[in-house]
Design an enzyme around this catalytic site. Sequence first.
Site, PDB file in Angstrom:
ATOM      1  N   ARG A 185      32.653  41.721  38.082  1.00  0.00           N
ATOM      2  CA  ARG A 185      33.207  41.673  36.720  1.00  0.00           C
ATOM      3  C   ARG A 185      34.483  40.849  36.750  1.00  0.00           C
ATOM      4  O   ARG A 185      35.587  41.389  36.768  1.00  0.00           O
ATOM      5  CB  ARG A 185      33.531  43.077  36.248  1.00  0.00           C
ATOM      6  CG  ARG A 185      32.327  43.968  36.279  1.00  0.00           C
ATOM      7  CD  ARG A 185      32.649  45.288  35.641  1.00  0.00           C
ATOM      8  NE  ARG A 185      31.893  46.360  36.249  1.00  0.00           N
ATOM      9  CZ  ARG A 185      32.277  47.629  36.275  1.00  0.00           C
ATOM     10  NH1 ARG A 185      33.418  47.990  35.733  1.00  0.00           N
ATOM     11  NH2 ARG A 185      31.522  48.538  36.841  1.00  0.00           N
TER      12      ARG A 185
ATOM     13  N   ASP B  14      37.663  38.737  35.768  1.00  0.00           N
ATOM     14  CA  ASP B  14      38.611  38.863  34.659  1.00  0.00           C
ATOM     15  C   ASP B  14      38.633  37.629  33.770  1.00  0.00           C
ATOM     16  O   ASP B  14      38.138  36.569  34.156  1.00  0.00           O
ATOM     17  CB  ASP B  14      40.029  39.008  35.229  1.00  0.00           C
ATOM     18  CG  ASP B  14      40.337  40.442  35.614  1.00  0.00           C
ATOM     19  OD1 ASP B  14      39.610  41.343  35.182  1.00  0.00           O
ATOM     20  OD2 ASP B  14      41.313  40.630  36.365  1.00  0.00           O
TER      21      ASP B  14
ATOM     22  N   TYR C 150      35.415  35.156  47.677  1.00  0.00           N
ATOM     23  CA  TYR C 150      36.240  34.524  46.642  1.00  0.00           C
ATOM     24  C   TYR C 150      37.052  33.393  47.250  1.00  0.00           C
ATOM     25  O   TYR C 150      37.328  33.394  48.457  1.00  0.00           O
ATOM     26  CB  TYR C 150      37.222  35.537  46.044  1.00  0.00           C
ATOM     27  CG  TYR C 150      36.624  36.507  45.051  1.00  0.00           C
ATOM     28  CD1 TYR C 150      36.614  36.212  43.695  1.00  0.00           C
ATOM     29  CD2 TYR C 150      36.094  37.723  45.467  1.00  0.00           C
ATOM     30  CE1 TYR C 150      36.082  37.108  42.775  1.00  0.00           C
ATOM     31  CE2 TYR C 150      35.550  38.623  44.550  1.00  0.00           C
ATOM     32  CZ  TYR C 150      35.547  38.309  43.205  1.00  0.00           C
ATOM     33  OH  TYR C 150      35.022  39.179  42.292  1.00  0.00           O
TER      34      TYR C 150
ATOM     35  N   ARG D  12      43.821  38.661  43.690  1.00  0.00           N
ATOM     36  CA  ARG D  12      45.024  38.127  43.040  1.00  0.00           C
ATOM     37  C   ARG D  12      46.285  38.833  43.522  1.00  0.00           C
ATOM     38  O   ARG D  12      47.357  38.224  43.616  1.00  0.00           O
ATOM     39  CB  ARG D  12      44.888  38.234  41.526  1.00  0.00           C
ATOM     40  CG  ARG D  12      43.823  37.289  40.980  1.00  0.00           C
ATOM     41  CD  ARG D  12      43.415  37.624  39.555  1.00  0.00           C
ATOM     42  NE  ARG D  12      44.568  37.632  38.671  1.00  0.00           N
ATOM     43  CZ  ARG D  12      44.551  38.109  37.430  1.00  0.00           C
ATOM     44  NH1 ARG D  12      43.438  38.624  36.925  1.00  0.00           N
ATOM     45  NH2 ARG D  12      45.638  38.075  36.702  1.00  0.00           N
TER      46      ARG D  12
END
Lengths: 252, 252
Positions: free
Chosen positions: B56, B58, B116, B204
């Site tokens: 999911r 952002d 990622y 992040r």
Amino acid sequence: MESLAVTRFRATVAYDGTAYFGYQRQRDDQPTVQGELEKVLARLAQKPVTVWGAGRTDSGVHATGQVVAFDLAWNHGRVPLQKALNAQLPPDIAVRDVTETDPRFHPRFDAVGRAYEYHVVMCADGVKRPLSRWREWQVMSWLDVTAMNEAATLLRGTHDFATFGQPPHGTNTVRTVNTAVWQQQDDNLLFSISADAFLYRMVRSIVGSLVLVGKGEWTQTQFKNSFFAKERQQAGKTAPAHGLYLVSVLYE
Amino acid sequence: MESLAVTRFRATVAYDGTAYFGYQRQRDDQPTVQGELEKVLARLAQKPVTVWGAGRTDSGVHATGQVVAFDLAWNHGRVPLQKALNAQLPPDIAVRDVTETDPRFHPRFDAVGRAYEYHVVMCADGVKRPLSRWREWQVMSWLDVTAMNEAATLLRGTHDFATFGQPPHGTNTVRTVNTAVWQQQDDNLLFSISADAFLYRMVRSIVGSLVLVGKGEWTQTQFKNSFFAKERQQAGKTAPAHGLYLVSVLYE
């Protein structure tokens, strides 16, 4: 009251060309890079300021090293001027440096060389890359980079480039290309080209023709015949604007 | 009239997250990636279709390898399905491949690993890079990549990552990180991180903390103390969404 002396400033400007109708101010109110720079400078100067540019990049073309010049009465130093400009410019335009220069300096007429880059992404699977769509030309096939480099060697040196572009004011079409080379990293191709000056749409026309060679639609001989024909209609399709970047301008 | 059997399809999806309120459909009518996929599938199916996603992401986060699944009555083959989807999806979303899969396949619950990437551009001259603004985090200083890599080695292995994120449903905060490494090319830094699963905002949060190390604002010991504190408020500032890319999801 003493009036402040006017200084000619030279600046290096980077921009994302996506939102602009090219570098050069248009007769109507379309947004242009020159227009945005002049708007901010007019605010600082409290009067209209003309900004001259080295390269009149087309709508959608980007720059990391456009060079501009303008006259301004300013005595707070060059770094505060750069900061004042960047604070007011939109986020897709940035002034990379500002220097005081000779009052006769003109970024276009004094330039002795320009360097461009053109970015291509090979989408051999036939699927577009969403993250590339305003940054690279998405070519829907595999490309033979060795063949493209072989053809590109022909471009180096002093030649008549009439096939690949029109001169600005009916002047001649002879230009001297110093660099013309493709580099590959996975699916990403980068074409670097530098010359004393370029004809209108010359880089995009060259890239469009070299990509025909890369696809195998043109042989080396067909590329050579197109180039040596010196006829605009012999060029391949012009590559799209959004893959093109003005990277630097050279002065004596 | 015979009714066409429903097949579960698995697809790899790439998107530019700039225009979306994240991957997941929202209660209101904000544009989301899931919402766009469901809109196109509903048109094909002539009824509502639910699309499950692996990650999911952002608002503003990009993907080159998001994995999704959906049920559809379709007997024209997987390549025509991919073409039909890509023809109707907006230009910032693309389906990279489609395959028929086990009807029990769930992209999130069956995933055993995710990878990622986080992109940073060092703007040591204090000037933003217009072309990076939706693609990389523009850090206004030089960064010590060696120090960032030294700190990143601590992350590898099975640890409690409570400092760097919240678990989805109050589950535990232990995760196994396989890769955590920075690579540098000129001013561009690329952080690659893979793990069995990630906590909410974990990448992040890690990047924000590692950048503090790179700036010299945190020593190795401060980073280590923050990590081992297992307290969310000990983390550095969370890095912005637009530098983050979901690149792949791993299945058994």
